[in-house]
Design a protein around this motif. Structure first.
Motif: not given
Length: 424
Positions: A174, A177-180, A184
């Motif tokens: 995730n 996915k959300y921060s590339n 993270t």
């Protein structure tokens, strides 16, 4: 006279309420400590689940070859082996709570260090630090729970590790996915480790002088435990045999996990989807098996659970080795997974029985270290045998390891019983 009786009754009721309050307070502290132990073991599993998902993005950002992952793994394994091996020494010097706080701090700083590292060569160095933190947390918690809590709790503790290692890939996936960015996921888990370190510092008093379920707190046992140095444990035959059990067991566990998919798909023509499902089932059975074993531990001794679980695992490995049919092989893997799930925590819980209370603290740390070593070396040896003979040698090799495990386990029982007879 009537007034005096009332005063006596009032005084008794007051003392009863005070005593009840003290008992309730102790119970609350106990439950808080148990919750903290579970959270710590979940957090121990989190970093293990990150690297596999992060690696493609990580190696791309540093322009690394695929096999550079091995260098990071060597670093983390080295740190893990070192800290767990000397666990007993550190606990005697600074206490388990301080050790856990420092270990979480080291792990958290290492994981956050991953996200800040500008050069590739810093990652293996940070991996050593992360491994040292993980090894100390693992050995420290196992030592504490073995001494102060029941055997069922030990099984559930190791089941919670499965929760952590399952959550790790989800967090990393995730995060990407959300921060590339793979950074993270490491930042989230690293921050969680630092928070946990702070929690350990704030709850230092909870870890002091709990009632020891096994030693009953006798002065003689306390003196004996303090007298035993690391070198004395390393020359104690039952301790050496116990350490060997962990080396073999983890080798079995990891060899099955690493090689079953290759065996099924490349040697036996089983579809990738079906083989992948059963290998996932094998790993998933560890969490389920340990939860169930936690209830069994209230009725059966841990050493009995370890013995019969290994015997059932041997049966499963034989089913895979003889290869009578595809479904019998798959059944063999399922039986082996559910059978061996409780062995590791059961072996930890029965350490004092095998080696004596005075050697327990030292031995648990070395056992954890030996487990890490066995998990790395024996699957590698299985690969060497497969390359030089055939993939079909792997289930035979695992069967031999099970037989060796059961033989050593029985030898330890004989040595322990003989020592008990002499002491009597």
């Amino acid at each position: 006279m009537f007034k005096q009786k009332n005063l006596i009754i009032f005084d008794i009721l007051k003392k009863f309420k005070q005593r009840k309050g003290v008992i309730m307070n102790k119970q609350k502290k106990k439950y808080l400590l148990i919750a903290l132990i579970y959270i710590a073991f979940i957090s121990l599993g989190l970093p293990d689940g990150l690297l596999g998902v992060a690696w493609p993005e990580m190696r791309s950002s540093f322009s690394l070859p695929l096999d550079a992952l091995g260098i990071i793994l060597i670093g983390s394994t080295t740190g893990y082996l070192l800290s767990s091996f000397f666990n007993g020494f550190f606990i005697k010097k600074i206490g388990v709570a301080v050790l856990l706080a420092l270990s979480c701090l080291a792990t958290g700083l290492a994981l956050i260090g991953y996200t800040l590292a500008p050069f590739w060569w810093l990652l293996p160095l940070l991996a050593v630090l992360a491994g040292m933190g993980a090894g100390a947390i693992d050995a420290g918690l196992n030592t504490y729970v073995e001494k102060h809590f029941n055997e069922g709790l030990m099984q559930w503790l190791h089941a919670s590790f499965g929760v952590g290692i399952t959550m790790g890939p989800i967090i990393m996936a995730n995060g990407i996915k959300y921060s590339n960015s793979w950074r993270t996921g490491y930042l989230i888990v690293g921050t969680a480790q630092l928070i946990l370190a702070l929690v350990f510092v704030l709850t230092l008093s909870l870890w002091k002088d709990p009632k020891n379920k096994k030693t009953a707190g006798t002065d003689k046992n306390k003196e004996q435990e303090q007298e035993m140095k690391l070198i004395q444990t390393l020359t104690h035959l039952p301790a050496l045999m116990s350490i060997l059990l962990f080396f073999i067991y983890t080798g079995i566990e990891m060899a099955i996990g690493h090689w079953t998919y290759t065996l099924f798909t490349e040697s036996r023509g089983i579809s990738t989807a079906l083989a992948g499902f059963w290998v996932s089932t094998y790993w998933g059975s560890f969490t389920v098996g340990r939860i169930l074993a936690g209830f069994l531990a209230y009725k059966f001794l841990s050493r009995k659970i370890a013995k019969y679980a290994a015997a059932l695992g041997l049966l499963g490995s034989i089913l895979v080795a003889v290869n009578l049919s595809q479904w019998l092989s798959l059944l063999g893997i399922a039986i082996t997974g559910i059978a061996i799930a409780p062995i590791f925590p059961a072996l930890i819980s029965s350490t004092s029985y095998r080696v004596g209370k005075e050697h327990t603290t030292n031995t648990i740390g070395i056992q954890i270290s030996a487990a890490g070593l066995g998990g790395a070396l024996l699957p590698g040896l299985a690969g060497v045998l497969a390359r030089n003979i055939s993939l079909e040698i792997i289930p035979i090799f695992i069967t031999i390891l099970f037989i060796l495990f059961l033989t050593i386990n029985n030898l330890i029982k004989k040595v322990t019983d003989k020592a008990a007879e002499k002491a009597a």
